[in-house]
Write an enzyme that holds these catalytic residues in place. Structure first.
Site, PDB file in Angstrom:
ATOM      1  N   ALA A 141      58.526  36.943 -27.271  1.00 12.60           N
ATOM      2  CA  ALA A 141      57.140  36.695 -27.667  1.00 12.60           C
ATOM      3  C   ALA A 141      57.139  35.993 -29.011  1.00 12.60           C
ATOM      4  O   ALA A 141      58.033  36.194 -29.837  1.00 12.60           O
ATOM      5  CB  ALA A 141      56.355  38.000 -27.750  1.00 12.60           C
TER       6      ALA A 141
ATOM      7  N   GLU B 178      55.842  31.610 -17.308  1.00 16.19           N
ATOM      8  CA  GLU B 178      56.069  32.949 -17.854  1.00 16.19           C
ATOM      9  C   GLU B 178      54.956  33.906 -17.439  1.00 16.19           C
ATOM     10  O   GLU B 178      55.212  35.058 -17.088  1.00 16.19           O
ATOM     11  CB  GLU B 178      56.174  32.888 -19.385  1.00 16.19           C
ATOM     12  CG  GLU B 178      57.470  32.261 -19.881  1.00 16.19           C
ATOM     13  CD  GLU B 178      57.486  32.030 -21.374  1.00 16.19           C
ATOM     14  OE1 GLU B 178      58.594  31.923 -21.934  1.00 16.19           O
ATOM     15  OE2 GLU B 178      56.417  31.938 -21.989  1.00 16.19           O
TER      16      GLU B 178
END
Length: 231
Positions: free
Chosen positions: A86, A106
């Protein structure tokens, strides 16, 4: 202080401890995900049986190079766990992703997984999302109209982002799915859910990098060790 690459490796190693024989894995994109792939390859060489669905051509190429078995999401449409990095995450496991340009795939892979495990160094945790520019994947047709519509939708929420077309040198960056990316520097995103809905209302927006309600757990590595954050 621990080297940043070593912190990424520690988070990846802790995630690998959650991987069991026979699992169907969503395999993310980026430097932390690459650290995970390299460690996963060692386990596969030692006899671990898994199949991975990668979120980018870059991760797919690395898996092939290292002998990690992969399949398409069409062949394996339901996954046990997606493991990915992230760019930012808050205390409620709301994420900004897409710094590597793979946010659409993703998000599709994360949504197809029973759970999503985030791996990152602890510096990625923030109190409020938005310091990292939010990637917005857009269709190439109507670029300027989409740009203006994103500005309008954002300003209706009291936000005034600095929008920049992502480039590689002089050329626009093209995602694996053939789209463009606008990086939106918001500074602070106090209500990610409202912004998500506003961006999805813009016809030219394919997807954005706010991952809300997808991550179930985060493994964060710092010089003090590994900590776990749960949704």
């Amino acid at each position: 202080m621990a080297d940043m690459q070593e912190l990424k490796r520690q988070a990846a190693k802790a995630a690998l401890d959650r991987v069991e024989d026979g699992m169907r894995l969503g395999i993310g994109t980026g430097s932390t995900a690459e650290a995970f792939i390299r460690l996963l390859a060692e386990r596969v060489e030692g006899g671990l049986g898994i199949v991975g669905v990668t979120t980018s051509e870059r991760s797919e190429a690395l898996c092939r190079e290292l002998g990690v078995p992969t399949a398409t999401l069409e062949a394996v449409p339901q996954l046990d766990v997606a493991i990915d990095g992230a760019d930012e995450l808050d205390g409620r496991l709301r994420l900004i992703k897409g710094g590597g340009g793979a946010l659409l795939r993703e998000k599709i892979v994360a949504a197809a997984s029973d759970r999503m495990l985030v791996i990152a160094d602890a510096s990625k945790q923030v109190e409020t999302l938005g310091d990292f520019p939010l990637p917005i994947e857009i269709n190439g047709f109507g670029l300027i109209a989409t740009f203006l519509a994103i500005q309008k939708a954002s300003r209706a929420l009291g936000l005034d982002p600095d929008l920049t077309l992502r480039r590689v040198g002089e050329e626009p960056f093209i995602t694996d799915s053939g789209h463009l990316i606008l990086d939106a520097a918001y500074g602070r995103i106090e209500d990610p859910e409202a912004l998500s809905a506003a961006l999805h209302s813009v016809p030219g927006v394919v997807e954005h990098g706010l991952f809300l309600g997808l991550a179930t757990e985060a493994i964060l590595a710092s010089a003090d060790g590994v900590s776990i954050l749960k949704a």
